[in-house]
Design a protein around this motif. Structure first.
Motif, PDB file in Angstrom:
ATOM      1  N   GLU B   5      -6.371  -8.190   3.503  1.00 56.75           N
ATOM      2  CA  GLU B   5      -7.468  -7.622   4.289  1.00 56.75           C
ATOM      3  C   GLU B   5      -7.547  -6.126   4.035  1.00 56.75           C
ATOM      4  O   GLU B   5      -6.557  -5.424   4.042  1.00 56.75           O
ATOM      5  CB  GLU B   5      -7.203  -7.816   5.783  1.00 56.75           C
ATOM      6  N   ARG B   7      -8.150  -4.230   1.527  1.00 55.44           N
ATOM      7  CA  ARG B   7      -7.589  -3.619   0.326  1.00 55.44           C
ATOM      8  C   ARG B   7      -8.362  -2.385  -0.075  1.00 55.44           C
ATOM      9  O   ARG B   7      -9.583  -2.379  -0.088  1.00 55.44           O
ATOM     10  CB  ARG B   7      -7.650  -4.620  -0.827  1.00 55.44           C
ATOM     11  N   GLN B   8      -7.644  -1.322  -0.412  1.00 52.75           N
ATOM     12  CA  GLN B   8      -8.333  -0.106  -0.821  1.00 52.75           C
ATOM     13  C   GLN B   8      -7.913   0.225  -2.237  1.00 52.75           C
ATOM     14  O   GLN B   8      -6.805   0.681  -2.458  1.00 52.75           O
ATOM     15  CB  GLN B   8      -7.931   1.064   0.085  1.00 52.75           C
ATOM     16  N   GLY B  10      -7.428   2.163  -5.665  1.00 49.60           N
ATOM     17  CA  GLY B  10      -7.369   3.563  -6.068  1.00 49.60           C
ATOM     18  C   GLY B  10      -6.670   4.468  -5.070  1.00 49.60           C
ATOM     19  O   GLY B  10      -6.145   4.047  -4.060  1.00 49.60           O
ATOM     20  N   LYS B  11      -6.711   5.725  -5.410  1.00 47.10           N
ATOM     21  CA  LYS B  11      -5.990   6.728  -4.645  1.00 47.10           C
ATOM     22  C   LYS B  11      -6.889   7.284  -3.543  1.00 47.10           C
ATOM     23  O   LYS B  11      -8.076   7.454  -3.725  1.00 47.10           O
ATOM     24  CB  LYS B  11      -5.615   7.845  -5.625  1.00 47.10           C
ATOM     25  N   HIS B  47      -9.371   3.801  10.221  1.00 49.54           N
ATOM     26  CA  HIS B  47      -9.307   5.191  10.662  1.00 49.54           C
ATOM     27  C   HIS B  47      -9.268   6.135   9.473  1.00 49.54           C
ATOM     28  O   HIS B  47      -9.102   5.708   8.326  1.00 49.54           O
ATOM     29  CB  HIS B  47      -8.085   5.429  11.561  1.00 49.54           C
ATOM     30  N   ASP B  49      -7.428   9.955   8.191  1.00 47.69           N
ATOM     31  CA  ASP B  49      -6.425  10.983   8.461  1.00 47.69           C
ATOM     32  C   ASP B  49      -7.109  12.341   8.359  1.00 47.69           C
ATOM     33  O   ASP B  49      -7.895  12.579   7.438  1.00 47.69           O
ATOM     34  CB  ASP B  49      -5.293  10.929   7.427  1.00 47.69           C
ATOM     35  N   ARG B  62      -3.244  14.120  11.683  1.00 50.55           N
ATOM     36  CA  ARG B  62      -3.348  13.088  12.720  1.00 50.55           C
ATOM     37  C   ARG B  62      -4.352  12.046  12.246  1.00 50.55           C
ATOM     38  O   ARG B  62      -5.216  12.334  11.410  1.00 50.55           O
ATOM     39  CB  ARG B  62      -3.864  13.644  14.057  1.00 50.55           C
ATOM     40  N   SER B  63      -4.263  10.852  12.848  1.00 49.98           N
ATOM     41  CA  SER B  63      -5.204   9.774  12.523  1.00 49.98           C
ATOM     42  C   SER B  63      -6.276   9.668  13.598  1.00 49.98           C
ATOM     43  O   SER B  63      -5.953   9.783  14.787  1.00 49.98           O
ATOM     44  CB  SER B  63      -4.459   8.435  12.464  1.00 49.98           C
ATOM     45  N   ARG B 105      -9.066  12.151   4.802  1.00 45.18           N
ATOM     46  CA  ARG B 105      -9.020  11.114   3.767  1.00 45.18           C
ATOM     47  C   ARG B 105      -8.932   9.740   4.415  1.00 45.18           C
ATOM     48  O   ARG B 105      -8.328   9.546   5.462  1.00 45.18           O
ATOM     49  CB  ARG B 105      -7.902  11.355   2.764  1.00 45.18           C
ATOM     50  N   ILE B 108      -8.636   4.056   6.139  1.00 45.19           N
ATOM     51  CA  ILE B 108      -7.292   3.482   6.098  1.00 45.19           C
ATOM     52  C   ILE B 108      -7.191   2.366   7.144  1.00 45.19           C
ATOM     53  O   ILE B 108      -7.741   2.500   8.233  1.00 45.19           O
ATOM     54  CB  ILE B 108      -6.254   4.579   6.421  1.00 45.19           C
ATOM     55  N   GLY B 109      -6.448   1.329   6.807  1.00 49.99           N
ATOM     56  CA  GLY B 109      -6.174   0.287   7.790  1.00 49.99           C
ATOM     57  C   GLY B 109      -6.565  -1.075   7.284  1.00 49.99           C
ATOM     58  O   GLY B 109      -7.470  -1.208   6.469  1.00 49.99           O
ATOM     59  N   PRO B 111      -4.848  -4.600   8.993  1.00 49.33           N
ATOM     60  CA  PRO B 111      -4.654  -5.655   9.982  1.00 49.33           C
ATOM     61  C   PRO B 111      -5.555  -5.497  11.209  1.00 49.33           C
ATOM     62  O   PRO B 111      -6.001  -6.469  11.779  1.00 49.33           O
ATOM     63  CB  PRO B 111      -3.192  -5.501  10.395  1.00 49.33           C
TER      64      PRO B 111
END
Ligand SMILES: Cc1cc2nc3c(=O)[nH]c(=O)nc-3n(C[C@H](O)[C@H](O)[C@H](O)COP(=O)(O)OP(=O)(O)OC[C@H]3O[C@@H](n4cnc5c(N)ncnc54)[C@H](O)[C@@H]3O)c2cc1C
Lengths: 200, 253
Positions: B5, B7-8, B10-11, B47, B49, B62-63, B105, B108-109, B111
């Protein structure tokens, strides 16, 4: 990039350097993707899968009968907090390897938790006093939300590598992603090199 | 557990976004609308960062969850609660103005994400600013997946602490399979006949009955709130595999 008008409150100031991007936290926050697992000491068992040679397991009483180590260490969570000078008690993973009579030829392992959580590690990162199976935090039994009754700690890597409610390990010839590693988080997770996410 | 789930590829690189507008949500919560140089799609629940840098080189991160749905393109909203004695949230509240630039950046995330194709019935349980990622899910549902039976249980200290209040009221009144209940933990409005206590097993059993079944449950808020609510939900009979949690911080409500 400078953030206009930002000078950093740093309250309280950490007693020593912490990894890049981290902040000093005096509490103990929780990170889990689901509800806290309920594992009783009677149900808890830790197993090393020995492949064709079967497996070796230890229960709670056997864990307590093993040589105990006091671990004083810093913890760095990928969600940015660092907890300094935490005290844990448990058994060095080397002792489990010794008692199981295993000297793995594989380079990687997968740790599994009660509830199905997984995380991958290089075998060299859990040997020679770098990883522990612990049952006490700051002199008390480990609270369930922090992975009690028994969790693993691998303090030199981000804390998601330290599986809560630890259940088993299995060796792997090749590295494979565990739970967070399949979800965009770094395969290795060195906080000092800020390896948070894929590509870091 | 193989889980792909969110999937990202690259950087994840740092981008400089510009603050386009600031909305006061409550007396201690504001929403910051950011325009990144390139907008990336995401799944509700994810989220970003944020990184701040001081003149002496000191940096902290922080996130913050994305409040907007992926259907709102080009910009994204972060909704930030001011934590007294905090480092980053008071900076946003007291220093940041429209036109300021912020390093970030993401997304992110994995689950803790939901999209319409995952279906329902969907249970969302929010404590305080824990509503933020759930609001992204509700907004996404409203624009693409109104058929999904959904229940939002939202715990706030008082009516004045309810974030996105007008928008939530409008969503609840639309009568399209979204049910909503508030609970107030410090002071309930006069004449209030709804819940006025912390989330507990009885409340969640109640909600469970009103929803009929639970396909997926998402719980978000301060650590203590999430711990209590997730345990109570499991005690109310929901299988732990269906429950996803996001914990915002060590203290609160
Ligand atoms: C994945 C993720 C998503 C998040 N999304 C959001 C969001 O959408 N909106 C939002 O407002 N916050 C969100 N947070 C919390 C946010 O990242 C910060 O922790 C929060 O803003 C406090 O940062 P600070 O620098 O102001 O305070 P800090 O300087 O970090 O902390 C100051 C003091 O406040 C305590 N504290 C930290 N967090 C909280 C809290 N949440 N409640 C009460 N006390 C706290 C700390 O223990 C410390 O004692 C999220 C956190 C995570 C991990």
């Amino acid at each position: 990039m400078l953030s206009r008008g930002f000078f950093g409150v740093r309250r309280p100031k950490p007693p020593r350097d912490i990894p890049p991007g981290q902040y000093y936290e005096t509490g103990f926050p929780v990170l889990t993707y689901g509800p806290t697992e309920r594992v009783s000491t009677a149900d808890w068992k830790f197993t090393i899968d020995l492949g064709e040679d079967g497996s070796k397991s230890w229960n709670w009483d056997e864990l307590l009968a093993m040589p105990q180590t006091d671990i004083h260490t810093d913890i760095h969570c990928v969600t940015k907090w660092s907890m300094l000078d935490s005290d844990w008690k448990g058994v060095d993973l080397d002792v489990f390897f010794e008692q199981a009579g295993v000297d793995p030829s594989e380079d990687y392992l997968m740790v599994r938790s009660f509830g199905g959580y997984t995380t991958n590690l290089p075998v060299s990162d859990v040997r020679d006093g770098k990883a522990f199976i612990v049952h006490e935090f700051d002199g008390e039994p480990i609270a369930p939300e922090h992975g009690g009754p028994v969790r693993m700690i691998v303090p030199h890597l981000y804390f998601w590598k330290s599986a809560k409610w630890v259940e088993s390990i299995r060796f792997m010839d090749q590295d494979a992603p565990g739970f967070w590693e399949s979800n965009g988080y770094h395969m290795y997770g060195d906080p000092w090199r800020e390896q948070r996410y894929w590509g870091d | 557990m193989a889980n792909t789930e969110g999937r990202q590829p690259g950087k994840l690189v740092w981008h400089v976004a510009t603050v386009e507008s600031i909305t006061v949500e409550t007396y201690r919560v504001k929403t910051y609308r950011l325009r990144p140089p390139t907008w990336a799609s995401f799944r509700p629940g994810m989220h970003y960062d944020i990184r701040l840098t001081a003149p002496d080189g000191y940096q902290t991160q922080r996130s913050y969850s994305i409040a907007t749905a992926p259907e709102t393109r080009s910009v994204l909203d972060l909704t930030i609660e001011k934590i007294v004695d905090g480092e980053v949230s008071p900076y946003f509240h007291d220093v940041v103005v429209i036109g300021d630039r912020v390093e970030m950046r993401g997304p992110i995330g994995g689950p803790f994400t939901w999209t319409g194709s995952m279906g329902g019935p969907l249970l969302l349980v929010a404590g305080g600013s824990g509503i933020v990622p759930l609001m992204s899910m509700l907004r996404h549902r409203d624009s693409t997946a109104r058929h999904v039976q959904t229940f939002l249980l939202y715990s706030s200290r008082s009516l004045d602490d309810v974030i996105y209040r007008e928008e939530l009221d409008a969503l609840a009144e639309a009568g399209n399979g979204l049910q909503m209940a508030h609970t107030f933990t410090r002071s309930a409005p006069e004449g209030w006949d709804g819940y006025a206590r912390r989330v507990d097993v009885e409340m969640l059993s109640d909600v469970f009955n009103r929803l009929g079944a639970i396909g997926r449950a998402y719980i978000c808020g301060p650590d203590g709130f999430v711990e209590t609510a997730a345990n109570a939900l499991v005690d109310a009979g929901v299988s732990p595999e269906r429950v996803r949690t996001e914990r915002f911080g060590p203290t609160g409500t």
